[in-house]
Design an enzyme around this catalytic site. Structure first.
Site, PDB file in Angstrom:
ATOM      1  N   HIS A 143       0.806  -1.229   0.000  1.00  0.00           N
ATOM      2  CA  HIS A 143       0.000   0.000   0.000  1.00  0.00           C
ATOM      3  C   HIS A 143       0.837   1.278   0.000  1.00  0.00           C
ATOM      4  O   HIS A 143       0.525   2.248   0.701  1.00  0.00           O
ATOM      5  CB  HIS A 143      -0.947   0.017   1.195  1.00  0.00           C
ATOM      6  CG  HIS A 143      -2.052  -0.998   1.132  1.00  0.00           C
ATOM      7  ND1 HIS A 143      -2.577  -1.467  -0.055  1.00  0.00           N
ATOM      8  CD2 HIS A 143      -2.738  -1.643   2.128  1.00  0.00           C
ATOM      9  CE1 HIS A 143      -3.540  -2.356   0.216  1.00  0.00           C
ATOM     10  NE2 HIS A 143      -3.652  -2.470   1.516  1.00  0.00           N
ATOM     11  N   HIS A 199      -9.994   1.777   0.584  1.00  0.00           N
ATOM     12  CA  HIS A 199      -9.874   0.626   1.498  1.00  0.00           C
ATOM     13  C   HIS A 199     -10.953   0.593   2.578  1.00  0.00           C
ATOM     14  O   HIS A 199     -10.705   0.131   3.696  1.00  0.00           O
ATOM     15  CB  HIS A 199      -8.480   0.652   2.136  1.00  0.00           C
ATOM     16  CG  HIS A 199      -7.929  -0.687   2.507  1.00  0.00           C
ATOM     17  ND1 HIS A 199      -8.558  -1.529   3.406  1.00  0.00           N
ATOM     18  CD2 HIS A 199      -6.828  -1.335   2.091  1.00  0.00           C
ATOM     19  CE1 HIS A 199      -7.839  -2.633   3.551  1.00  0.00           C
ATOM     20  NE2 HIS A 199      -6.776  -2.548   2.759  1.00  0.00           N
ATOM     21  N   GLU A 210     -11.913  -3.626  -2.764  1.00  0.00           N
ATOM     22  CA  GLU A 210     -10.928  -2.642  -3.222  1.00  0.00           C
ATOM     23  C   GLU A 210     -10.652  -2.820  -4.709  1.00  0.00           C
ATOM     24  O   GLU A 210      -9.854  -3.668  -5.094  1.00  0.00           O
ATOM     25  CB  GLU A 210      -9.619  -2.819  -2.445  1.00  0.00           C
ATOM     26  CG  GLU A 210      -9.759  -2.843  -0.935  1.00  0.00           C
ATOM     27  CD  GLU A 210      -8.569  -3.516  -0.271  1.00  0.00           C
ATOM     28  OE1 GLU A 210      -7.424  -3.064  -0.480  1.00  0.00           O
ATOM     29  OE2 GLU A 210      -8.779  -4.511   0.459  1.00  0.00           O
TER      30      GLU A 210
END
Length: 341
Positions: free
Chosen positions: A98, A174, A307
């Site tokens: 991420h 998210h 996501e």
């Protein structure tokens, strides 16, 4: 207040009279999203905290935020592009996750426009990612706009333009959803349908192996609506897999159907539409005793993440759709969240 607000984490509201959304400039994080059930009763259907402090202190396992520059895992935090080798922070050993130690979710974004209520309330956030930030090449200008496009629909438009170098870009939203209400327990009795007939199977560190595997006849098959908990015991600690969104359905605003999530008790339904090739289906496997809004305690499977994204580790997998955006070109990622009851 306005001048400080540029670098103070705070929460902004969008309210069209039917649904109410609270979003922070810290990570462009959805902290609260309230929609009606079949009886018109509002409930907050996202996991999160009452104030910005716990987000800033790092207590949220990516609750509600936009992650980047590249969402999901990059194997061993390494890739090469245009003949140059790049090394990223290993923040989820042995991989980079991420966007690294301080990805887009841990930055204060600038508010470039905000209309709180009335027709089509919206908020636009801007962020400038510097060349070399978290190891990535080139400077990138990023915007994210959340708009309440109708009574119970929210649209998110994410755009990013690399200024001077080609670079991988793959953003993801998210949010952890629980349509019965954020404080209602686990999501195993929610039903889901996913418009994907393949997944990208993963190794022991949740990095795709490079294969593209049909879901038919496996616990990963959600091509027909199915209880999330029905076969979850057969996939280790839970689902955390990228689905290939390859089942064409009717389009909406040029977007394809990604998923339909529903909760029987409240009769709330979320239909998700997008324009990107993949979607991480994650059942909150690592959430463990997080104390959230109103002192609700979020345990394992307290929420589900949908996501939409480029494929994980695509920068190192030539058979995956490319996530490289050339200098001066525009990355565009749209999500449409359509609620009903």
């Amino acid at each position: 207040m306005a001048d400080q607000s540029k670098n103070t984490p705070q929460i902004f509201e969008l309210n069209n009279g039917t649904m109410q959304v609270k979003i922070s400039n810290y990570g462009t994080t959805i902290t609260s999203l309230s929609v009606p059930d079949k009886n018109g009763k509002l409930a907050d259907v996202v996991l999160g905290f009452d104030s910005v402090d716990p987000y800033v202190k790092g207590l949220a396992p990516y609750f509600g935020c936009i992650v980047g520059r590249v969402a999901n895992r990059i194997k061993e935090g390494k890739f090469s592009l245009n003949g140059v080798n790049y090394t990223l922070p290993i923040n989820k050993p042995p991989n980079s996750l991420h966007g690294g130690n301080k990805g887009f979710d841990k930055k204060i974004w600038e508010v470039a426009g905000h209309k709180k209520d009335g027709e089509k309330p919206f908020i636009t956030f801007k962020y400038h990612s510097a060349d070399g930030e978290e190891g990535y090449p080139g400077a990138v200008s990023v915007t994210a706009t959340y708009t309440l496009t109708s009574a119970t629909t929210m649209r998110l438009d994410m755009e990013a333009v690399p200024e001077n170098k080609d670079t991988p870009i793959s953003l993801a939203q998210h949010t952890y959803w629980n349509l019965a209400g954020h404080d209602s327990g686990n999501i195993l009795d929610h039903k889901i349908q996913i418009w994907g007939s393949h997944i990208t199977p993963v190794d022991e560190y949740t990095v795709p192996t490079g294969e593209i595997l049909p879901v038919k006849g496996t616990p990963f098959d959600f091509t027909e609506e199915k209880r999330i908990g029905e076969s979850i015991g057969e996939v280790g600690i839970g689902y955390d897999h990228n689905y290939v969104l390859d089942c064409p359905d009717q389009e909406k605003d040029g977007l394809k159907h990604a998923a339909k999530l529903s909760n029987g008790a409240s009769s709330r339904v979320l239909n998700l539409w997008t324009n990107v090739p993949g979607m991480q289906f994650y059942t909150g496997n690592y959430v463990n005793g997080v104390v959230g809004k109103g002192n609700a305690v979020y345990g394992k499977h307290a929420g589900v993440c949908l996501e939409t994204q480029g494929f994980p580790n695509a920068i190192n997998q030539s058979n995956f759709p490319s996530v490289v955006v050339k200098a001066g070109e525009k990355y565009q990622h749209t999500m449409l969240f359509e609620f009903s009851a």
